[in-house]
Design a protein around this motif. Structure first.
Motif, short mmCIF file in Angstrom:
data_model
loop_
_atom_site.label_atom_id
_atom_site.label_comp_id
_atom_site.label_asym_id
_atom_site.label_seq_id
_atom_site.Cartn_x
_atom_site.Cartn_y
_atom_site.Cartn_z
N LEU A 1 -2.75 3.34 3.84
CA LEU A 1 -2.83 4.31 2.75
C LEU A 1 -2.55 5.73 3.23
O LEU A 1 -2.09 6.59 2.46
CB LEU A 1 -4.22 4.24 2.10
N CYS A 2 -2.80 5.98 4.51
CA CYS A 2 -2.54 7.32 5.06
C CYS A 2 -1.05 7.65 5.05
O CYS A 2 -0.67 8.82 5.02
CB CYS A 2 -3.07 7.41 6.49
N THR B 1 0.83 -1.20 0.00
CA THR B 1 0.00 0.00 0.00
C THR B 1 0.86 1.25 0.00
O THR B 1 0.58 2.23 -0.71
CB THR B 1 -0.93 0.01 1.23
N SER C 1 -5.00 -2.10 5.36
CA SER C 1 -4.52 -1.51 4.12
C SER C 1 -5.01 -0.07 3.95
O SER C 1 -4.28 0.79 3.47
CB SER C 1 -4.98 -2.36 2.92
N LEU C 2 -6.24 0.19 4.37
CA LEU C 2 -6.77 1.55 4.30
C LEU C 2 -6.03 2.48 5.25
O LEU C 2 -5.75 3.63 4.91
CB LEU C 2 -8.27 1.54 4.61
N LEU D 1 -8.23 -5.56 5.11
CA LEU D 1 -8.65 -4.42 4.30
C LEU D 1 -8.57 -3.13 5.10
O LEU D 1 -8.09 -2.11 4.60
CB LEU D 1 -10.08 -4.64 3.80
N LEU D 2 -9.00 -3.17 6.37
CA LEU D 2 -8.91 -1.98 7.22
C LEU D 2 -7.45 -1.59 7.41
O LEU D 2 -7.11 -0.40 7.36
CB LEU D 2 -9.56 -2.27 8.58
#
Length: 306
Positions: free
Chosen positions: A161-162, A101, A157-158, A154-155
């Motif tokens: 992303l920050c 990511t 990875s999100l 998934l959380l």
């Protein structure tokens, strides 16, 4: 501290080597987890910087901080986001998912630098970013697919992303301040970032369950994995262009795989080795072509002066 371009490149390589140990060290923690991991790492980073900055820049470093500069505070907030999001993401998903990511950093940085600074990105750098991106995607493509079917992954990875988003803003701010001749030392903004991250995660870290060995590992992360390399990265960013810094930062992915291999017995697959070769090849190729171009221009300038 004045660096040549070549020395700045080598410094960034050393930075990525130090950054890359976070994943494998985190996997060896006994009890500490989630926000407590982030809190202690940020806390020890704060303590480290409170010692390093005065020793390096003198006792007047805190009075000299540009408290009224927007760039100073933007950089501090960006560091805080990176410090916090990276460790939280590591507690939610695999090291591979976090790193893949983060690998979009060069593209985000290049776009921001082009829009807000007007940097003209050399074709070789765009090509290197594309090739490195293919390598990263090839290495971790299967892990991303697994993450899509797993809420926790998934959380994670999100959250991860920050990190590249904040990094892209941060590098662009550093470059813009230099391009406009602002005499702003953004190194102390690391301290602001560490303090903000510590305060943000303190109420979320309870109850504290870290053992003595955990605290020693987290103190190591605070000093060697974060405080020292982050200072070096800012110094390097004064010499290197923002997209170049982000591209070199991709080495963290390769080093992270090696640390996991050596420290956690995670043998990389053939896909990882092939993808890693693409990334390293892109980095080396970009630097070699850039070095040849600079050498040619220097020779031409010397000829013209004669």
């Amino acid at each position: 501290m004045k660096l040549t371009h070549t020395k700045a490149v080598f410094m960034m390589v050393a930075v990525t080597l130090m950054w890359s140990v976070a994943g494998v060290v985190t996997r060896h923690l006994q009890n500490a987890h989630s926000f407590e991991v982030t809190f202690w790492r940020s806390f020890f980073t704060t303590v480290s910087l409170l010692v390093i900055l005065p020793a390096w820049q003198g006792r007047g470093v805190f009075r000299a901080m540009q408290w009224t500069s927007p760039a100073f505070w933007i950089s501090g907030v960006c560091w805080s986001v990176m410090f916090t999001a990276y460790m939280v993401a590591l507690t939610l998903t695999s090291v591979g998912n976090v790193l893949v990511t983060m690998s979009i950093g060069p593209l985000l940085t290049a776009l921001l630098a082009r829009v807000f600074i007007g940097h003209r990105i050399a074709p070789r750098t765009w090509g290197a970013i594309a090739l490195a991106g293919l390598g990263i995607a090839y290495m971790f493509g299967s892990q991303v697919n697994v993450a899509a079917g797993n809420d926790g992954a998934l959380l994670g990875s999100l959250v991860a992303l920050c990190v590249p988003m904040a990094a892209a803003v941060n590098w662009t701010v550093v470059q813009r301040s230099q391009a406009h001749g602002e005499k702003i030392d953004l190194v102390p903004s690391l301290l602001v970032g560490a303090v903000l991250s510590t305060l943000l995660t303190l109420p979320l870290a309870y109850p504290f369950v870290a053992t003595g060995p955990d605290l020693r590992l987290l103190a190591f992360l605070g000093l060697v994995q974060l405080a020292i390399p982050c200072i070096f990265s800012v110094i390097s960013a004064r010499v290197l262009k923002a997209p170049e810094v982000a591209l070199l930062a991709l080495l963290e992915v390769i080093f992270g795989i090696l640390w996991a291999w050596l420290g956690a017995n995670e043998v990389p697959s053939a896909e990882v080795l092939i993808g890693g070769a693409l990334v390293i090849g892109a980095l080396v190729g970009n630097e070699v072509l850039g070095w040849r171009l600079r050498t040619t221009l220097e020779i031409e300038l010397r000829v013209q002066r004669r």
